[in-house]
Design a protein around this motif. Structure first.
Motif, PDB file in Angstrom:
ATOM      1  N   PRO A  16       0.815  -1.221   0.000  1.00 16.14           N
ATOM      2  CA  PRO A  16       0.000   0.000   0.000  1.00 16.14           C
ATOM      3  C   PRO A  16       0.847   1.269   0.000  1.00 16.14           C
ATOM      4  O   PRO A  16       2.076   1.207   0.048  1.00 16.14           O
ATOM      5  CB  PRO A  16      -0.803  -0.129   1.300  1.00 16.14           C
ATOM      6  CG  PRO A  16       0.059  -0.949   2.193  1.00 16.14           C
ATOM      7  CD  PRO A  16       0.805  -1.892   1.311  1.00 16.14           C
ATOM      8  N   ALA A  17       0.163   2.395  -0.028  1.00 11.75           N
ATOM      9  CA  ALA A  17       0.807   3.704  -0.090  1.00 11.75           C
ATOM     10  C   ALA A  17       1.809   3.889   1.046  1.00 11.75           C
ATOM     11  O   ALA A  17       1.518   3.569   2.208  1.00 11.75           O
ATOM     12  CB  ALA A  17      -0.257   4.797  -0.007  1.00 11.75           C
ATOM     13  N   LYS A  21       8.030   0.567  -0.033  1.00 11.76           N
ATOM     14  CA  LYS A  21       8.431  -0.350  -1.100  1.00 11.76           C
ATOM     15  C   LYS A  21       9.321   0.292  -2.160  1.00 11.76           C
ATOM     16  O   LYS A  21      10.268  -0.332  -2.612  1.00 11.76           O
ATOM     17  CB  LYS A  21       7.217  -1.027  -1.736  1.00 11.76           C
ATOM     18  CG  LYS A  21       6.223  -0.067  -2.295  1.00 11.76           C
ATOM     19  CD  LYS A  21       4.959  -0.760  -2.702  1.00 11.76           C
ATOM     20  CE  LYS A  21       4.034   0.203  -3.403  1.00 11.76           C
ATOM     21  NZ  LYS A  21       3.914   1.559  -2.841  1.00 11.76           N
ATOM     22  N   SER A  39       6.528   1.106 -11.103  1.00  6.90           N
ATOM     23  CA  SER A  39       5.308   1.095 -11.932  1.00  6.90           C
ATOM     24  C   SER A  39       4.376   2.240 -11.540  1.00  6.90           C
ATOM     25  O   SER A  39       3.633   2.755 -12.381  1.00  6.90           O
ATOM     26  CB  SER A  39       4.593  -0.258 -11.833  1.00  6.90           C
ATOM     27  OG  SER A  39       4.051  -0.448 -10.546  1.00  6.90           O
ATOM     28  N   TYR A  43       1.920   5.302 -13.743  1.00  6.06           N
ATOM     29  CA  TYR A  43       0.546   5.779 -13.509  1.00  6.06           C
ATOM     30  C   TYR A  43       0.540   7.262 -13.137  1.00  6.06           C
ATOM     31  O   TYR A  43      -0.363   8.005 -13.495  1.00  6.06           O
ATOM     32  CB  TYR A  43      -0.137   4.953 -12.411  1.00  6.06           C
ATOM     33  CG  TYR A  43      -0.484   3.554 -12.857  1.00  6.06           C
ATOM     34  CD1 TYR A  43      -1.646   3.308 -13.585  1.00  6.06           C
ATOM     35  CD2 TYR A  43       0.351   2.471 -12.582  1.00  6.06           C
ATOM     36  CE1 TYR A  43      -1.959   2.032 -14.011  1.00  6.06           C
ATOM     37  CE2 TYR A  43       0.053   1.193 -13.006  1.00  6.06           C
ATOM     38  CZ  TYR A  43      -1.112   0.970 -13.719  1.00  6.06           C
ATOM     39  OH  TYR A  43      -1.410  -0.285 -14.150  1.00  6.06           O
ATOM     40  N   ARG A  44       1.579   7.664 -12.422  1.00  4.17           N
ATOM     41  CA  ARG A  44       1.671   9.078 -12.039  1.00  4.17           C
ATOM     42  C   ARG A  44       1.877   9.960 -13.269  1.00  4.17           C
ATOM     43  O   ARG A  44       1.288  11.038 -13.386  1.00  4.17           O
ATOM     44  CB  ARG A  44       2.826   9.282 -11.032  1.00  4.17           C
ATOM     45  CG  ARG A  44       2.492   8.807  -9.634  1.00  4.17           C
ATOM     46  CD  ARG A  44       3.652   8.953  -8.662  1.00  4.17           C
ATOM     47  NE  ARG A  44       3.238   8.549  -7.339  1.00  4.17           N
ATOM     48  CZ  ARG A  44       2.576   9.326  -6.474  1.00  4.17           C
ATOM     49  NH1 ARG A  44       2.300  10.581  -6.798  1.00  4.17           N
ATOM     50  NH2 ARG A  44       2.204   8.869  -5.303  1.00  4.17           N
ATOM     51  N   SER A 104      -5.801   7.201  -8.130  1.00  3.14           N
ATOM     52  CA  SER A 104      -6.464   5.907  -7.953  1.00  3.14           C
ATOM     53  C   SER A 104      -7.691   5.747  -8.836  1.00  3.14           C
ATOM     54  O   SER A 104      -8.081   4.619  -9.154  1.00  3.14           O
ATOM     55  CB  SER A 104      -6.838   5.690  -6.488  1.00  3.14           C
ATOM     56  OG  SER A 104      -5.675   5.404  -5.762  1.00  3.14           O
ATOM     57  N   SER A 107      -6.059   4.848 -12.278  1.00  7.82           N
ATOM     58  CA  SER A 107      -5.413   3.527 -12.340  1.00  7.82           C
ATOM     59  C   SER A 107      -6.399   2.377 -12.122  1.00  7.82           C
ATOM     60  O   SER A 107      -6.010   1.221 -12.182  1.00  7.82           O
ATOM     61  CB  SER A 107      -4.250   3.448 -11.352  1.00  7.82           C
ATOM     62  OG  SER A 107      -4.697   3.715 -10.062  1.00  7.82           O
ATOM     63  N   GLY A 133       4.936  -1.974  -7.046  1.00 10.86           N
ATOM     64  CA  GLY A 133       3.615  -1.459  -7.396  1.00 10.86           C
ATOM     65  C   GLY A 133       2.523  -2.040  -6.517  1.00 10.86           C
ATOM     66  O   GLY A 133       2.709  -2.189  -5.290  1.00 10.86           O
ATOM     67  N   ASP A 135       0.139  -4.538  -8.173  1.00 15.41           N
ATOM     68  CA  ASP A 135      -0.332  -5.780  -8.803  1.00 15.41           C
ATOM     69  C   ASP A 135       0.813  -6.497  -9.510  1.00 15.41           C
ATOM     70  O   ASP A 135       0.588  -7.244 -10.453  1.00 15.41           O
ATOM     71  CB  ASP A 135      -1.401  -5.437  -9.849  1.00 15.41           C
ATOM     72  CG  ASP A 135      -0.851  -4.509 -10.941  1.00 15.41           C
ATOM     73  OD1 ASP A 135       0.150  -3.813 -10.679  1.00 15.41           O
ATOM     74  OD2 ASP A 135      -1.408  -4.510 -12.052  1.00 15.41           O
ATOM     75  N   ARG A 161       5.203   9.545   4.721  1.00 22.47           N
ATOM     76  CA  ARG A 161       4.821  10.370   3.575  1.00 22.47           C
ATOM     77  C   ARG A 161       4.983  11.863   3.886  1.00 22.47           C
ATOM     78  O   ARG A 161       5.467  12.627   3.068  1.00 22.47           O
ATOM     79  CB  ARG A 161       3.366  10.023   3.177  1.00 22.47           C
ATOM     80  CG  ARG A 161       2.799  10.730   1.962  1.00 22.47           C
ATOM     81  CD  ARG A 161       3.651  10.724   0.712  1.00 22.47           C
ATOM     82  NE  ARG A 161       4.322   9.492   0.365  1.00 22.47           N
ATOM     83  CZ  ARG A 161       3.870   8.587  -0.488  1.00 22.47           C
ATOM     84  NH1 ARG A 161       2.727   8.773  -1.093  1.00 22.47           N
ATOM     85  NH2 ARG A 161       4.559   7.513  -0.768  1.00 22.47           N
ATOM     86  N   ARG A 184      -6.973   6.157  -0.733  1.00 22.61           N
ATOM     87  CA  ARG A 184      -6.287   5.584  -1.893  1.00 22.61           C
ATOM     88  C   ARG A 184      -6.148   4.068  -1.731  1.00 22.61           C
ATOM     89  O   ARG A 184      -6.396   3.307  -2.664  1.00 22.61           O
ATOM     90  CB  ARG A 184      -4.919   6.257  -2.045  1.00 22.61           C
ATOM     91  CG  ARG A 184      -4.261   6.005  -3.363  1.00 22.61           C
ATOM     92  CD  ARG A 184      -3.450   7.191  -3.798  1.00 22.61           C
ATOM     93  NE  ARG A 184      -2.420   7.570  -2.851  1.00 22.61           N
ATOM     94  CZ  ARG A 184      -1.170   7.115  -2.897  1.00 22.61           C
ATOM     95  NH1 ARG A 184      -0.821   6.255  -3.822  1.00 22.61           N
ATOM     96  NH2 ARG A 184      -0.281   7.530  -2.019  1.00 22.61           N
ATOM     97  N   ARG A 191     -10.828  -2.198  -6.140  1.00 26.03           N
ATOM     98  CA  ARG A 191     -11.174  -2.080  -7.565  1.00 26.03           C
ATOM     99  C   ARG A 191     -11.325  -3.485  -8.177  1.00 26.03           C
ATOM    100  O   ARG A 191     -10.745  -4.467  -7.667  1.00 26.03           O
ATOM    101  CB  ARG A 191     -10.117  -1.252  -8.305  1.00 26.03           C
ATOM    102  CG  ARG A 191      -8.783  -1.923  -8.399  1.00 26.03           C
ATOM    103  CD  ARG A 191      -7.732  -1.014  -9.014  1.00 26.03           C
ATOM    104  NE  ARG A 191      -6.426  -1.623  -8.952  1.00 26.03           N
ATOM    105  CZ  ARG A 191      -5.290  -0.965  -8.799  1.00 26.03           C
ATOM    106  NH1 ARG A 191      -5.278   0.344  -8.698  1.00 26.03           N
ATOM    107  NH2 ARG A 191      -4.147  -1.611  -8.761  1.00 26.03           N
TER     108      ARG A 191
END
Ligand code: CDP
Length: 230
Positions: A16-17, A21, A39, A43-44, A104, A107, A133, A135, A161, A184, A191
């Protein structure tokens, strides 16, 4: 693929956020002399282009068109990979809160994910990669040699963060960051397409009480184990 075959490994790190990672993946890649593929940066970059073109993130077909038309590249550099959007370096811009706020939604679109998956697989095809990422272990690289899922408590992740943004002179209220992370993660994990979740064969690392160096060491230990056993 394995080291025993003389081939470099494919390492997938999901989570997660702000679970640490990206930092871990980048450092592990450095140590192993592998390619690091972020990844999320892809998306960003797409999200940034959607904002630049003043298209609503809710306009799925227009977002998909933009995804098809945009040239998104991750280029290795001595201080970590740079993200290029239509040949322009957007590595800093893609971290802005306005990108994070709507990413989000973008994506979650199936066709967007298909386009990204194709690019990501192409980047990993020769092995010797660490890709991070949501997935990667489940959908993008289901045959990865090593799959890690990094997690941490939401308060730890909020603090991380905040610090990361402050280093860039971006000041946002703590509550707002926390709320944004919770939202997020919720969208990412619920999803329909490629939700955030650990692969069945992922090794889960809780990083709440770990330093970056400890996280990195854990992954390196897993890599060494894998090399011994294959
Ligand atoms: O901010 P953080 O480092 O957690 O996120 P990131 O890795 O830059 O990813 C930002 C967003 O991109 C995520 O919240 C997901 O919505 C999306 N993403 C995704 O859907 N699939 C991926 N493989 C990577 C990112």
């Amino acid at each position: 693929m394995s080291k025993a075959d003389g081939l470099p490994l494919i390492i997938a790190i999901d989570g997660p956020a702000a679970s640490g990672k990206s930092t871990t993946a980048r450092k592990v890649a450095n140590i192993l002399n592998y390619l690091y593929i972020d990844s999320g940066a892809m998306y960003r970059a797409l999200t940034l282009e959607v904002i630049k073109r003043q298209v609503s993130e809710k306009d799925e077909s227009e977002v998909v068109n933009i995804a098809r038309e945009s040239l998104i590249q991750l280029v290795p550099d001595k201080d970590g990979p740079r993200t290029l959007l239509n040949n322009k370096d957007v590595s800093e811009e893609i971290r802005l809160p306005e990108v994070t706020r709507i990413i989000s939604v973008i994506s979650a679109y199936e066709e967007v994910r298909e386009i990204m998956k194709r690019k990501q697989r192409a980047l990993a095809k020769n092995g010797g990669v660490v890709m991070d990422g949501r997935d990667i272990g489940t959908v993008v690289l289901p045959d990865a040699d090593i799959k890690i899922f990094m997690d941490a408590g939401v308060d730890n992740r909020t603090d991380r963060r905040l610090k990361e943004l402050e280093k860039k002179n971006i000041y946002v209220k703590r509550d707002r960051i926390k709320e944004e992370i919770i939202q997020r993660d919720l969208i990412d994990s619920t999803r329909d397409v490629a939700p955030l979740k650990p692969a069945d064969d992922a090794i889960i690392i809780d990083t709440s009480d770990l330093t970056i160096d400890e996280q990195v060491q854990k992954v390196i230990d897993i890599v060494k184990e894998k090399e011994k056993s294959s």
